[in-house]
Scaffold this motif. Structure first.
Motif, PDB file in Angstrom:
ATOM      1  N   ALA A 241      -3.500  57.610   7.130  1.00  0.00           N
ATOM      2  CA  ALA A 241      -2.998  58.393   8.593  1.00  0.00           C
ATOM      3  C   ALA A 241      -2.056  58.785   8.534  1.00  0.00           C
ATOM      4  N   ASP A 242      -1.146  59.032   7.704  1.00  0.00           N
ATOM      5  CA  ASP A 242      -0.139  59.425   7.633  1.00  0.00           C
ATOM      6  C   ASP A 242       0.416  61.492   7.616  1.00  0.00           C
ATOM      7  N   SER A 243      -1.777  61.241   6.566  1.00  0.00           N
ATOM      8  CA  SER A 243      -1.766  63.078   7.534  1.00  0.00           C
ATOM      9  C   SER A 243      -1.598  63.904   8.587  1.00  0.00           C
ATOM     10  N   TYR A 244      -2.269  63.504   9.183  1.00  0.00           N
ATOM     11  CA  TYR A 244      -2.470  63.616  10.567  1.00  0.00           C
ATOM     12  C   TYR A 244      -1.541  62.811  11.694  1.00  0.00           C
ATOM     13  N   PHE A 245      -0.741  61.713  11.222  1.00  0.00           N
ATOM     14  CA  PHE A 245      -0.011  61.134  12.482  1.00  0.00           C
ATOM     15  C   PHE A 245       0.993  62.246  12.132  1.00  0.00           C
ATOM     16  N   GLY A 246       1.646  62.537  11.266  1.00  0.00           N
ATOM     17  CA  GLY A 246       2.693  63.057  10.548  1.00  0.00           C
ATOM     18  C   GLY A 246       3.909  61.721  10.268  1.00  0.00           C
ATOM     19  N   THR A 247       4.523  62.612   9.642  1.00  0.00           N
ATOM     20  CA  THR A 247       5.935  61.896   9.202  1.00  0.00           C
ATOM     21  C   THR A 247       6.794  62.411   9.465  1.00  0.00           C
ATOM     22  N   PRO A 248       7.397  61.887  10.054  1.00  0.00           N
ATOM     23  CA  PRO A 248       9.325  62.779  10.789  1.00  0.00           C
ATOM     24  C   PRO A 248      10.273  62.848   8.982  1.00  0.00           C
ATOM     25  N   HIS A 387       4.123  62.799  21.285  1.00  0.00           N
ATOM     26  CA  HIS A 387       4.380  61.387  22.078  1.00  0.00           C
ATOM     27  C   HIS A 387       4.042  59.961  21.474  1.00  0.00           C
ATOM     28  N   GLN A 388       2.664  59.978  21.465  1.00  0.00           N
ATOM     29  CA  GLN A 388       2.097  59.050  20.610  1.00  0.00           C
ATOM     30  C   GLN A 388       1.837  59.013  19.000  1.00  0.00           C
ATOM     31  N   MET A 389       2.606  59.394  18.788  1.00  0.00           N
ATOM     32  CA  MET A 389       2.453  60.209  17.453  1.00  0.00           C
ATOM     33  C   MET A 389       3.188  59.714  17.244  1.00  0.00           C
ATOM     34  N   ILE A 390       4.682  60.828  17.504  1.00  0.00           N
ATOM     35  CA  ILE A 390       5.973  61.150  16.374  1.00  0.00           C
ATOM     36  C   ILE A 390       6.556  60.755  18.313  1.00  0.00           C
ATOM     37  N   ASP A 391       7.814  59.695  17.673  1.00  0.00           N
ATOM     38  CA  ASP A 391       8.759  59.934  19.773  1.00  0.00           C
ATOM     39  C   ASP A 391       9.693  60.967  19.249  1.00  0.00           C
ATOM     40  N   PRO A 392      10.168  61.689  20.332  1.00  0.00           N
ATOM     41  CA  PRO A 392      10.320  62.807  20.228  1.00  0.00           C
ATOM     42  C   PRO A 392      12.324  62.805  20.164  1.00  0.00           C
ATOM     43  N   VAL A 393      12.605  61.005  20.983  1.00  0.00           N
ATOM     44  CA  VAL A 393      14.266  61.548  20.995  1.00  0.00           C
ATOM     45  C   VAL A 393      14.456  60.405  19.585  1.00  0.00           C
ATOM     46  N   THR A 394      13.826  59.450  19.968  1.00  0.00           N
ATOM     47  CA  THR A 394      14.085  58.206  18.173  1.00  0.00           C
ATOM     48  C   THR A 394      13.765  58.346  16.941  1.00  0.00           C
ATOM     49  N   ARG A 395      12.368  59.946  17.396  1.00  0.00           N
ATOM     50  CA  ARG A 395      11.715  60.225  15.724  1.00  0.00           C
ATOM     51  C   ARG A 395      10.843  59.198  15.403  1.00  0.00           C
ATOM     52  N   THR A 396      10.780  57.619  15.942  1.00  0.00           N
ATOM     53  CA  THR A 396      10.208  56.954  15.123  1.00  0.00           C
ATOM     54  C   THR A 396       8.573  57.419  14.883  1.00  0.00           C
ATOM     55  N   ASN A 397       7.592  57.643  14.158  1.00  0.00           N
ATOM     56  CA  ASN A 397       6.509  57.412  14.217  1.00  0.00           C
ATOM     57  C   ASN A 397       5.826  56.585  14.840  1.00  0.00           C
ATOM     58  N   LYS A 398       4.177  57.138  14.024  1.00  0.00           N
ATOM     59  CA  LYS A 398       3.007  56.705  14.454  1.00  0.00           C
ATOM     60  C   LYS A 398       3.026  55.010  15.726  1.00  0.00           C
ATOM     61  N   VAL A 399       3.999  55.270  17.131  1.00  0.00           N
ATOM     62  CA  VAL A 399       3.888  55.491  18.097  1.00  0.00           C
ATOM     63  C   VAL A 399       3.331  54.671  18.587  1.00  0.00           C
ATOM     64  N   LEU A 400       1.587  55.506  18.002  1.00  0.00           N
ATOM     65  CA  LEU A 400       0.633  54.682  18.708  1.00  0.00           C
ATOM     66  C   LEU A 400       0.042  52.904  17.997  1.00  0.00           C
ATOM     67  N   VAL A 401       0.041  53.479  16.799  1.00  0.00           N
ATOM     68  CA  VAL A 401      -0.015  51.645  16.107  1.00  0.00           C
ATOM     69  C   VAL A 401       0.552  50.995  15.701  1.00  0.00           C
ATOM     70  N   ARG A 402       2.163  51.286  16.586  1.00  0.00           N
ATOM     71  CA  ARG A 402       3.127  50.176  16.428  1.00  0.00           C
ATOM     72  C   ARG A 402       2.182  49.775  18.144  1.00  0.00           C
ATOM     73  N   ASN A 403       1.924  50.243  19.375  1.00  0.00           N
ATOM     74  CA  ASN A 403       1.717  50.157  20.305  1.00  0.00           C
ATOM     75  C   ASN A 403      -0.042  49.127  20.406  1.00  0.00           C
ATOM     76  N   HIS A 404      -0.692  49.509  19.571  1.00  0.00           N
ATOM     77  CA  HIS A 404      -1.265  48.797  19.159  1.00  0.00           C
ATOM     78  C   HIS A 404      -0.974  47.547  18.399  1.00  0.00           C
ATOM     79  N   ILE A 405      -0.498  47.627  17.781  1.00  0.00           N
ATOM     80  CA  ILE A 405       0.607  45.834  16.739  1.00  0.00           C
ATOM     81  C   ILE A 405       0.823  45.364  18.209  1.00  0.00           C
ATOM     82  N   ALA A 406       1.551  45.416  18.640  1.00  0.00           N
ATOM     83  CA  ALA A 406       2.806  44.774  19.930  1.00  0.00           C
ATOM     84  C   ALA A 406       1.611  44.071  20.646  1.00  0.00           C
ATOM     85  N   THR A 407       0.496  44.518  20.856  1.00  0.00           N
ATOM     86  CA  THR A 407      -0.512  44.197  21.546  1.00  0.00           C
ATOM     87  C   THR A 407      -0.575  42.413  21.169  1.00  0.00           C
TER      88      THR A 407
END
Length: 491
Positions: A241-248, A387-407
């Motif tokens: 997943a790293d290749s297409y989600f991107g890694t800051p 912005h669902q891949m990398i948060d533009p402010v915090t530079r947190t990666n895999k935002v959508l993955v984190r949201n999925h886990i948070a459910t």
């Protein structure tokens, strides 16, 4: 240098030499078929520049392999190309191919991003494990394995989760156990015993179709052997997943890029008193001697000067020249993040993926990579807003993955701190030094400096910098000897 001079067998006429072989080897392209190389391996000559690749970077530069006449089509190369003739590398997940936040054709308010992500990942798990009757999920406790576990619970609730406790740095078993229990999945764990893991590697090394020395290879062999012994026939791996989600690119990674100057220093410098006891100083000296792309690759490895010393003649420059097919594409990166993603993809294809593919092939197991599923990855890459891949402010990666886990898990520790299948390289040096040294003595014709390096640095192997180099020799030396033993047995 004529590298064939390193191989006395190259001077003898070859009998029944099999034809050159090209293997499409990437889970992004499908399941690779290693049967032909496995059947003909005893007749194929080892490529000693590839051995230098492994000592310098822990993997063989694609499209090359450990054999001179076997080429690999890894992701970024085209299966339609002849890998023997000027192959061209093109990174498949360029930033320019992703959708933009201002793209009016993708109204975010009409899409349930987490719901769609979950459905597609469930489908990917089901498709990738179709041939496996008893799959086991490698569960590090990090983001990728946790989001996979959520999908696995729906797609393959018969899956067993397995967590590896590999070193003193971290303990993710408690987090991983909680995830599996909450999802209704069975959970097992395995404590790293470096001696057991190494013995298991020696037991299967001659069945590995090709060679890599990824720093999680011995962990993978240990896990897969254990899973097979407990009735599992397949491994679900969270790579891809790293290749297409991107890694800051982190601040530390930017600093390391600047420190990587490609200077050549005396091999003995990291063995000087005081320096030799400090991992940080040794790591910095090693970084100074790398180029910036090779510093992106994980782990502490042998420097160019050390590799030449191990071989007893210059060879490192031939290994470094294998970067050439990648340089033009990497130079065209539009951002530091994309530059790092491109560079990382080289090691990912030939090291990270290879360790699982080669291990599962040796053990007759299925290897499943749901994140490489075409439908899933193309949806993420083409449709998910940045912005669902990398948060533009915090530079947190895999935002959508984190949201999925948070459910399911609103506060999971190892989503915040990355887990991994670590391996106790220092423990390996303590418990299997004599075994590796004996292999070095047997392989003096290939690596005449290996036994001397081991003897000289034995007292330094409690420093992870030196122990990581020991690990590389521990993987490479027996594979060479076992291959040569098989060759002698074949009429």
């Amino acid at each position: 240098m004529n590298v064939s001079m390193l191989d006395p067998r190259a001077l003898a006429p070859s009998l029944q030499r099999p034809p050159p072989l090209q293997i499409t080897m990437s889970p992004y392209y499908g399941t690779p078929d290693f049967s032909e190389v496995a059947n003909t391996a005893p007749h194929r000559p080892i490529d000693y520049v590839s051995v230098a690749d492994i000592l310098r970077n822990a993997f063989v530069y694609p499209p090359n392999s450990i054999f001179k006449d076997v080429k690999l089509v890894t992701f970024g190369f085209s299966p339609a190309q002849d890998m023997q003739v000027a192959p061209q590398f093109h990174f498949k997940f360029r930033d320019s191919g992703k959708r933009g936040d201002t793209d009016a054709s993708h109204p975010d308010h009409d899409i349930d991003w987490v719901g769609t992500y979950h459905k597609l990942l469930v489908d990917a798990v089901a498709a990738s494990t179709r041939e496996s009757k008893n799959p086991w999920l490698l569960q590090s406790g990090g983001k990728d394995s946790t989001t996979l576990a959520i999908a696995v619970a729906d797609a393959r609730p018969d899956t067993v989760c397995m967590t590896y406790l590999g070193g003193r740095e971290e303990n993710e078993v408690e987090s991983a156990t909680m995830v599996a229990k909450t999802l209704g999945l069975r959970h097992e764990s395995l404590q790293c015993d470096p001696a057991r893991a190494y013995d298991r590697y020696l037991a299967v090394a001659d069945r590995m179709p090709l060679l890599t020395a990824d720093f999680a290879l011995l962990s993978y062999v240990d896990l897969a052997t254990e899973i097979s012994g407990r009735g599992g026939d397949g491994v679900i791996d969270g790579l891809g997943a790293d290749s297409y989600f991107g890694t800051p690119m982190s601040r530390q990674q930017r600093l390391l890029k600047r420190l990587a100057r490609g200077v050549r220093l005396p091999p003995a410098l990291a063995e000087l008193p005081l320096i030799d006891r400090s991992f940080e100083l040794c790591f910095m000296l090693g970084t100074l001697q790398m180029n910036s792309i090779e510093r992106v690759f994980p782990g502490s490895r042998f420097t160019d000067a050390e590799v030449d010393e191990l071989f007893g003649q210059p060879i490192s420059r031939e290994s470094q020249a294998r970067l050439a097919p990648f340089l033009e594409e990497i130079a065209s990166a539009s951002s530091p993040d994309e530059w790092r993603d491109m560079s990382t993809s080289i090691a990912g294809s030939a090291g990270a993926f290879a360790k699982g593919l080669y291990t599962c092939s040796a053990l007759g197991m299925h290897a499943s990579y749901p994140f490489c599923d075409v439908r899933f990855r193309e949806w993420v890459y083409r449709e998910v807003p940045p912005h669902q891949m990398i948060d533009p402010v915090t530079r947190t990666n895999k935002v959508l993955v984190r949201n999925h886990i948070a459910t399911r898990f609103p506060d999971l520790p190892y989503v915040k701190r990355k887990g991994s299948f670590r391996f106790d390289v220092r423990g390996l040096a303590v418990k299997r030094f004599d075994t590796v040294h004996e292999f070095a003595v047997q392989a003096r014709d290939v690596l005449p400096g290996a036994a001397g390096w081991l003897e000289r640095n034995r007292r330094r192997l409690d420093n992870k910098y030196h122990a990581s180099k020991f690990y590389l020799l521990a993987v490479v030396l027996p594979w060479i000897q076992l291959h040569r033993a098989r060759e002698q047995q074949v009429p």
